[in-house]
Design an enzyme around this catalytic site. Sequence first.
Site, PDB file in Angstrom:
ATOM      1  N   ARG A 134     -62.833 -37.094 -40.340  1.00  0.00           N
ATOM      2  CA  ARG A 134     -63.715 -36.912 -41.495  1.00  0.00           C
ATOM      3  C   ARG A 134     -63.016 -37.531 -42.709  1.00  0.00           C
ATOM      4  NH1 ARG A 134     -67.837 -33.487 -43.688  1.00  0.00           N
ATOM      5  NH2 ARG A 134     -67.284 -32.606 -45.699  1.00  0.00           N
ATOM      6  N   ASP A 169     -62.228 -24.253 -48.796  1.00  0.00           N
ATOM      7  CA  ASP A 169     -61.728 -25.608 -48.964  1.00  0.00           C
ATOM      8  C   ASP A 169     -62.416 -26.280 -50.142  1.00  0.00           C
ATOM      9  OD1 ASP A 169     -64.282 -26.204 -48.055  1.00  0.00           O
ATOM     10  OD2 ASP A 169     -63.622 -26.967 -46.115  1.00  0.00           O
TER      11      ASP A 169
END
Length: 505
Positions: A146, A428
Amino acid sequence: MTAPILAPTVHLLGDRPARSDEVLTPEALDFVARLDSAFAGRRAGLLAERRHRAALLAGGGALDHVPATSAVRADRSWRVAAPAPGLVDRRVEITGPPTREGADGASASGAPAWVADFADGVAPAWNRVVDGQAHVLGSPLTVLVRPRGWHLTEKHLQIAGRPAAAALVDAGLHLFHRARRGSGAAPGPYFCLPQVENHLEARLWNDVFAFAEERLGLAYGTVRATVPVETIGAAFEMEEILYELRSRSAGLAADPRRYLASVVRAFPHRPDFLLPDRAKVTMTAPFLRAYAELLVRTCHRRGAHAIGASAAQVPGADEAAHEAVLARVRLEKEREAEDGFDGSRVAHPDLVPVCRTAFDTVLSGRPHQLERTREDVHVTGSGLLSVHRTSGRPTEAGVRAALGIALRCGDSWLRGGTSVVWRGLVEDAATAETARCQVWQWLRHDVISPAAVLRLLAEEASVLAAEEPGARAEEARGVVARTVLGAEPPGAFGPDFAGVRRGSA
């Protein structure tokens, strides 16, 4: 053949991280430079288009399906490519930062696939970027990298005198080294593409992958990509995104973590889009329910996998708390499997068996349920925008929680860290971005006062400083305060901390 791209001048700035000789080889840097030279201009144009669309929506413009792509939606004949090796059975994938601990935890979890999150799971410090590439290459699992989003640049890698596009650095290094590993390595290269806002951005990624396949000697369609639907714009272009990537598509994934921030940014002026505490906005909320059901229907009518939202819970230390977390995750994954998702994601190794069992029960030995086209689902644009059915005023506890998430993730980013575990959840950059946008929205619509926000933020900063020796709590507090009190909704999480982060990317 595509016309050759002349190799531009490449300069590495700053210290060379420990594994630079392994990752930043002259050949790898040359490939990244050619990628950047070929696509940086289109990237800049699409970022300008993002700003233009955001201004139109903020000014009262309507959001609906794109008229120019109606033929793609109407054509029932096209399908994406068949699932690639390692991506046929996706009932459980584990997500985490591309660190040694993240790689080891993924390998030991029992999950067959690891989403190595450079975008949200780890601060974009240069040593993290380089070390992460090495950890990914060493993993025995099927890996979906990612990369960082299109909006970021990498100041440590200068190409023709300007910072390289961070997305192309992350993707380019993995493409190059994975191609050099050959057919004996784990399958790939595969990607999970962050923050794709529309089909034109998906087209750019597809062209990047086609360029890489040609120059690295990979067979057409070797590269595959899953696209998490993280923005409200992408929710209205799911079919078009699949179409643009169709030879390289690995499906779509539900990802509501940043989706809520996108909703706030799209409609900052609309009181009917006012969100309550984040804990009250679950996947059963009508607008998120519509989003999830549309995602499954769209994917399956085109032969693509539909992947559920990542479970961020961390099992508790005592047995009762542990079992409570497992029970909650079990219900979430059973609902996803019954809705037609082909698999889902978790952030903690202890949740892997729970997710697998939930999908085992529904799949009954099949690798997926693509045959469930969900023709019973009929989602309209108004359904995707039915936020008012979940609206509400925040509580003081909810405001404190949002500020606490933003503050702790900000502190971690300032120190070059990773995602943080707080109050039993993995938080996050994506969840911190949503937290800040929600606080901004509550201030914008006068449901909380600036004085109350500053008081709660100061209290949370004091708690953080006491809990974490070495925390940069005051610097993080300053950034969070400035962004939530600003005239415009907070932007992407990372860049806001770049000006005060030592050794930032």
